[in-house]
Design a protein around this motif. Sequence first.
Motif, PDB file in Angstrom:
ATOM      1  N   TYR A   1      37.299  30.330  38.432  1.00 54.17           N
ATOM      2  CA  TYR A   1      37.823  31.053  37.282  1.00 54.17           C
ATOM      3  C   TYR A   1      39.296  31.390  37.464  1.00 54.17           C
ATOM      4  O   TYR A   1      39.962  31.783  36.506  1.00 54.17           O
ATOM      5  CB  TYR A   1      37.029  32.342  37.060  1.00 54.17           C
ATOM      6  CG  TYR A   1      35.669  32.113  36.458  1.00 54.17           C
ATOM      7  CD1 TYR A   1      35.509  31.942  35.085  1.00 54.17           C
ATOM      8  CD2 TYR A   1      34.533  32.065  37.260  1.00 54.17           C
ATOM      9  CE1 TYR A   1      34.260  31.730  34.523  1.00 54.17           C
ATOM     10  CE2 TYR A   1      33.274  31.850  36.721  1.00 54.17           C
ATOM     11  CZ  TYR A   1      33.148  31.687  35.350  1.00 54.17           C
ATOM     12  OH  TYR A   1      31.906  31.466  34.789  1.00 54.17           O
TER      13      TYR A   1
ATOM     14  N   ARG B   1      40.799  27.531  36.900  1.00 54.04           N
ATOM     15  CA  ARG B   1      40.189  26.940  35.707  1.00 54.04           C
ATOM     16  C   ARG B   1      39.881  25.461  35.891  1.00 54.04           C
ATOM     17  O   ARG B   1      39.895  24.679  34.929  1.00 54.04           O
ATOM     18  CB  ARG B   1      41.071  27.145  34.468  1.00 54.04           C
ATOM     19  CG  ARG B   1      41.565  28.569  34.260  1.00 54.04           C
ATOM     20  CD  ARG B   1      40.446  29.527  33.995  1.00 54.04           C
ATOM     21  NE  ARG B   1      39.788  29.282  32.717  1.00 54.04           N
ATOM     22  CZ  ARG B   1      38.683  29.899  32.326  1.00 54.04           C
ATOM     23  NH1 ARG B   1      38.105  30.786  33.117  1.00 54.04           N
ATOM     24  NH2 ARG B   1      38.140  29.630  31.162  1.00 54.04           N
TER      25      ARG B   1
ATOM     26  N   ARG C   1      45.021  37.773  37.442  1.00 54.34           N
ATOM     27  CA  ARG C   1      44.818  36.613  36.584  1.00 54.34           C
ATOM     28  C   ARG C   1      43.338  36.236  36.519  1.00 54.34           C
ATOM     29  O   ARG C   1      42.803  35.928  35.447  1.00 54.34           O
ATOM     30  CB  ARG C   1      45.635  35.422  37.092  1.00 54.34           C
ATOM     31  CG  ARG C   1      45.597  34.228  36.152  1.00 54.34           C
ATOM     32  CD  ARG C   1      46.520  33.126  36.607  1.00 54.34           C
ATOM     33  NE  ARG C   1      46.064  32.529  37.863  1.00 54.34           N
ATOM     34  CZ  ARG C   1      46.602  31.431  38.380  1.00 54.34           C
ATOM     35  NH1 ARG C   1      47.626  30.839  37.790  1.00 54.34           N
ATOM     36  NH2 ARG C   1      46.139  30.935  39.526  1.00 54.34           N
TER      37      ARG C   1
ATOM     38  N   LYS D   1      41.462  38.599  34.390  1.00 49.91           N
ATOM     39  CA  LYS D   1      41.718  38.375  32.961  1.00 49.91           C
ATOM     40  C   LYS D   1      40.780  37.301  32.422  1.00 49.91           C
ATOM     41  O   LYS D   1      40.275  37.407  31.304  1.00 49.91           O
ATOM     42  CB  LYS D   1      43.171  37.955  32.755  1.00 49.91           C
ATOM     43  CG  LYS D   1      43.528  37.692  31.301  1.00 49.91           C
ATOM     44  CD  LYS D   1      44.989  37.282  31.162  1.00 49.91           C
ATOM     45  CE  LYS D   1      45.335  36.986  29.709  1.00 49.91           C
ATOM     46  NZ  LYS D   1      46.760  36.553  29.564  1.00 49.91           N
ATOM     47  N   HIS D   2      40.540  36.252  33.218  1.00 48.66           N
ATOM     48  CA  HIS D   2      39.664  35.166  32.778  1.00 48.66           C
ATOM     49  C   HIS D   2      38.198  35.581  32.803  1.00 48.66           C
ATOM     50  O   HIS D   2      37.431  35.219  31.911  1.00 48.66           O
ATOM     51  CB  HIS D   2      39.853  33.941  33.687  1.00 48.66           C
ATOM     52  CG  HIS D   2      41.179  33.280  33.566  1.00 48.66           C
ATOM     53  ND1 HIS D   2      41.784  33.018  32.350  1.00 48.66           N
ATOM     54  CD2 HIS D   2      42.036  32.811  34.519  1.00 48.66           C
ATOM     55  CE1 HIS D   2      42.946  32.415  32.547  1.00 48.66           C
ATOM     56  NE2 HIS D   2      43.126  32.288  33.859  1.00 48.66           N
ATOM     57  N   LYS D   3      37.810  36.334  33.849  1.00 43.33           N
ATOM     58  CA  LYS D   3      36.409  36.740  34.007  1.00 43.33           C
ATOM     59  C   LYS D   3      36.396  38.130  34.622  1.00 43.33           C
ATOM     60  O   LYS D   3      36.395  38.299  35.845  1.00 43.33           O
ATOM     61  CB  LYS D   3      35.680  35.752  34.919  1.00 43.33           C
ATOM     62  CG  LYS D   3      34.193  35.984  35.044  1.00 43.33           C
ATOM     63  CD  LYS D   3      33.434  35.494  33.825  1.00 43.33           C
ATOM     64  CE  LYS D   3      31.933  35.502  34.089  1.00 43.33           C
ATOM     65  NZ  LYS D   3      31.163  35.064  32.903  1.00 43.33           N
TER      66      LYS D   3
END
Length: 221
Positions: free
Chosen positions: A37, A40, A176, A179-181
Amino acid sequence: LAWTYDPNDSLVNRYCALIGMNDPLSYFLGNYNRFSYLSRTFTRMKVHVVSITPDAIIVDIDPDAVPTFGANGFIIRRSALESLNWKPYYFDIDMFQQAVAAGHNRIGIIKTEVRHLFCDNIAMFRRKQARRIRDYLYHKKNKRRTYKYSSVSPMKYLMFVLATVTVLPLLWQSARGNKHKPDKAWWLHPLACWITLWEYSRGTLVSFFRTAEYDRSEWKQ
């Protein structure tokens, strides 16, 4: 393609599932093989995508840039395995690299998750990192390890050291990833990197004087 993320798992297991690896050094080297994550993607090594089906990503692996496939959830034909030099010890990522070198370089990455529980707490994580480096150096000295890191630039190791010592890049990566997960397990990242740097440095220094497998006499599951 990924490790199962379960919000009810321990902090360390959630961190490993989120980052897509057990060893944070692999994030900097780019040779991991599970979806992260943070990046990505499932690897930052050079792979050639042949096709994408509803169930799998079919890829050809470059023999000079082999991700660390071979362990959890990995299936290989017996006929391919029998032609490899895996005795007396079977090291999963070594065997996969040997298979690729022998021409078995097309694989299917199945679009599913695999349950993988690495360890329950930070103390166990530290112990497993100590085991990883000491076992690796011991078997490398005895010429039992064949996985080649030659495709990984030495600068990537330096970037890991600099990022760990200065901490700020690690905090940025944690932010970061979060923020994604979103998960507070991301904030384990700086500590995991510091533990890894300490144990790998200590293990390397000790190996100049003696090498041995990590003592497992007191280990319990």
